[in-house]
Design a protein around this motif. Structure first.
Motif, mmCIF file in Angstrom:
data_model
loop_
_atom_site.group_PDB
_atom_site.id
_atom_site.type_symbol
_atom_site.label_atom_id
_atom_site.label_comp_id
_atom_site.label_asym_id
_atom_site.label_seq_id
_atom_site.Cartn_x
_atom_site.Cartn_y
_atom_site.Cartn_z
ATOM 1 N N UNK A 20 32.861 153.356 93.972
ATOM 2 C CA UNK A 20 33.116 152.977 95.361
ATOM 3 C C UNK A 20 32.141 151.911 95.821
ATOM 4 N N UNK A 21 30.907 151.973 95.344
ATOM 5 C CA UNK A 21 29.934 150.935 95.684
ATOM 6 C C UNK A 21 30.374 149.582 95.132
ATOM 7 N N UNK A 22 30.904 149.595 93.899
ATOM 8 C CA UNK A 22 31.397 148.342 93.323
ATOM 9 C C UNK A 22 32.597 147.818 94.105
ATOM 10 N N UNK A 23 33.476 148.750 94.529
ATOM 11 C CA UNK A 23 34.619 148.334 95.337
ATOM 12 C C UNK A 23 34.155 147.749 96.664
ATOM 13 N N UNK A 24 33.136 148.361 97.246
ATOM 14 C CA UNK A 24 32.597 147.845 98.498
ATOM 15 C C UNK A 24 32.054 146.436 98.304
ATOM 16 N N UNK A 25 31.383 146.207 97.172
ATOM 17 C CA UNK A 25 30.822 144.894 96.898
ATOM 18 C C UNK A 25 31.929 143.858 96.735
ATOM 19 N N UNK A 26 32.977 144.248 95.991
ATOM 20 C CA UNK A 26 34.092 143.312 95.786
ATOM 21 C C UNK A 26 34.827 143.019 97.089
ATOM 22 N N UNK A 27 34.860 144.026 97.987
ATOM 23 C CA UNK A 27 35.587 143.881 99.245
ATOM 24 C C UNK A 27 34.706 143.368 100.377
ATOM 25 N N UNK A 28 33.432 143.120 100.051
ATOM 26 C CA UNK A 28 32.477 142.700 101.073
ATOM 27 C C UNK A 28 32.402 143.725 102.205
ATOM 28 N N UNK A 29 32.489 144.997 101.829
ATOM 29 C CA UNK A 29 32.441 146.075 102.815
ATOM 30 C C UNK A 29 31.010 146.558 102.994
ATOM 31 N N UNK A 30 30.773 147.248 104.089
ATOM 32 C CA UNK A 30 29.464 147.817 104.367
ATOM 33 C C UNK A 30 29.310 149.096 103.553
ATOM 34 N N UNK A 31 28.246 149.171 102.761
ATOM 35 C CA UNK A 31 28.078 150.267 101.807
ATOM 36 C C UNK A 31 27.252 151.395 102.419
ATOM 37 N N UNK A 32 27.955 152.430 102.886
ATOM 38 C CA UNK A 32 27.291 153.660 103.317
ATOM 39 C C UNK A 32 27.535 154.762 102.286
ATOM 40 N N UNK A 33 27.827 154.347 101.053
ATOM 41 C CA UNK A 33 28.123 155.305 99.984
ATOM 42 C C UNK A 33 26.882 155.634 99.177
ATOM 43 N N UNK A 34 26.245 154.634 98.636
ATOM 44 C CA UNK A 34 25.176 154.877 97.675
ATOM 45 C C UNK A 34 23.834 155.020 98.384
#
Length: 421
Positions: A20-34
């Motif tokens: 999910x962190x990688x998906x967030x990076x690809x989507x330029x999303x804010x990472x509150x996962x890792x």
């Protein structure tokens, strides 16, 4: 060629947190996962690391001064006396320290008791060692330990107990009574305890961390693991340690040398600076994280999630969707009662796509099911209702996440965590 893989390797799949962190990076999303900070590490630590590199501390190295400092810290915090020359092992982060501890004591068929929900790394290490994980469910929403359930989990094959406090993912800090229950069982059953204490300095509401090793009769049967990572915002430096009776510490050092040989030399040098930090550093750390906790609790409650348990330690919020939750997009409605783990992961992916924010599905942390009686009290499928949000982020990141989630909530005309209006 799959048959060439070991049986252990075949059981492992990619970490959903990292995916999910990688998906967030690809989507330029804010990472509150890792669970890693996105704000700078303390400048004096960075300068110490740079100085070490420039001083050519770049080869295999054991920095004994780390052990000396840790012995002093354990005495000051917990009243425990450890010999820095025999009772310490410096490792590549807490993860390696924990793995080496498991490999040092677990044989094929040994049972290891863990508390559920649980961080994913523990089970993997136990299985690689040939052990059998035995999960004891903590009771939501306060994540309390049922002493009878815990005691009944022991068998003649039980070798060890794993304790993570402050706890990931719930933010629970085990109480003194709960620790007494765990310690009593370990003493009666002659079991070893392995503790993960990486959040030892991150506690809230004037709660103090208590190490299981500080309870009567437990120092001689406890392996403490921890690291610089969370306390000093340097999760990529990979400097951790195990503190244990000399027999265990020696075995852990031997395993560490066979696997990685040495923790990064310049960061070991910088660890000396970190471990000399004054009490004011740790108080400031607590205050800042407590403020971030209060901010994210207000934020997540405001968009419809249920917060029945406010974290007392660590830096995660385990938020709960209501039982009548409906998620709507252009093509589908998913009701909570029929959600599989797959669809719960899909919910988080939709959150990424629609809000530009990523969190972790809570179902990945669970391994047990409560009894029918308990389920009737907490609600069927409770394990699928949780989402973990990491708040070890800058104020700017948390504010941006708040804006994105509020915008999605307004666009949907409903609470993101609630049912459609």
């Amino acid at each position: 060629m799959e048959q060439k893989l070991s049986s252990a390797a075949k059981t492992f799949t990619p970490s959903p947190i990292q995916e999910l962190s990688h998906l967030a990076q690809r989507s330029n999303a804010i990472n509150l996962a890792e669970g890693f900070p996105d704000f700078p590490a303390p400048s004096h630590l960075k300068h110490a690391a740079i100085s070490a590199i420039n001083s050519d501390f770049n080869q295999y190295r054991h920095v004994q001064g780390i052990c000396d400092h840790l012995a002093n810290i354990m005495k000051e915090m917990h009243g425990l006396d450890f010999d820095p020359g025999t009772d310490m092992a410096i490792c590549c982060g807490q993860t390696e320290a924990f793995a080496a501890a498991v490999f040092a004591i677990i044989d094929q068929g040994d049972e290891v008791v863990l508390f559920d929900p649980s961080y994913e790394t523990y089970e993997g290490c136990i299985r690689m060692a040939g052990g059998i994980p035995v999960y004891v469910a903590l009771e939501p929403p306060q994540w309390t330990l049922d002493p009878e359930r815990f005691i009944n989990s022991f068998t003649a094959r039980t070798k060890a107990v794993i304790l993570n406090s402050p706890h990931n993912p719930t933010g629970k800090v085990f109480t003194k009574d709960e620790l007494e229950t765990i310690a009593g069982a370990c003493r009666r059953r002659d079991c070893i305890a392995i503790t993960d204490e990486v959040y030892e300095h991150i506690t809230y509401d004037n709660i103090k961390h208590i190490s299981l090793a500080s309870l009567p009769g437990m120092q001689e049967r406890t392996i403490i693991t921890s690291s610089l990572s969370k306390t000093f915002s340097v999760t990529g430096w990979r400097v951790g340690w195990a503190i244990a009776p000399a027999l265990f510490a020696s075995a852990i050092r031997n395993i560490h040398v066979k696997i990685t040989d040495s923790a990064p030399a310049p960061f070991q040098e910088a660890a000396l600076t970190a471990l000399r930090s004054p009490p004011e550093y740790f108080e400031k750390l607590r205050r800042e994280y407590e403020s971030k906790r209060d901010y994210i609790v207000h934020l997540i409650e405001g968009i419809g999630f249920q917060i029945k348990f406010k974290p007392r330690g660590a830096f995660f919020l385990f938020a709960e969707l209501p039982e009548n939750y409906l998620f709507s997009d252009a093509s589908a409605l998913f009701t909570l009662f029929s959600l599989s783990s797959h669809f719960f992961v899909e919910y988080v992916k939709e959150l990424i796509k629609q809000a530009g924010v990523v969190a972790v599905p809570g179902c990945g942390f669970f391994h047990t099911t409560l009894s029918t009686e308990k389920l009737s009290q907490v609600g069927c499928g409770y394990q699928k209702r949780y989402i973990r949000f990491a708040f070890c982020k800058s104020s700017a990141t948390l504010a941006a996440a708040a804006q994105k989630l509020a915008e999605l909530s307004d666009a949907m005309g409903c609470d993101i965590g609630g049912k459609n209006a």
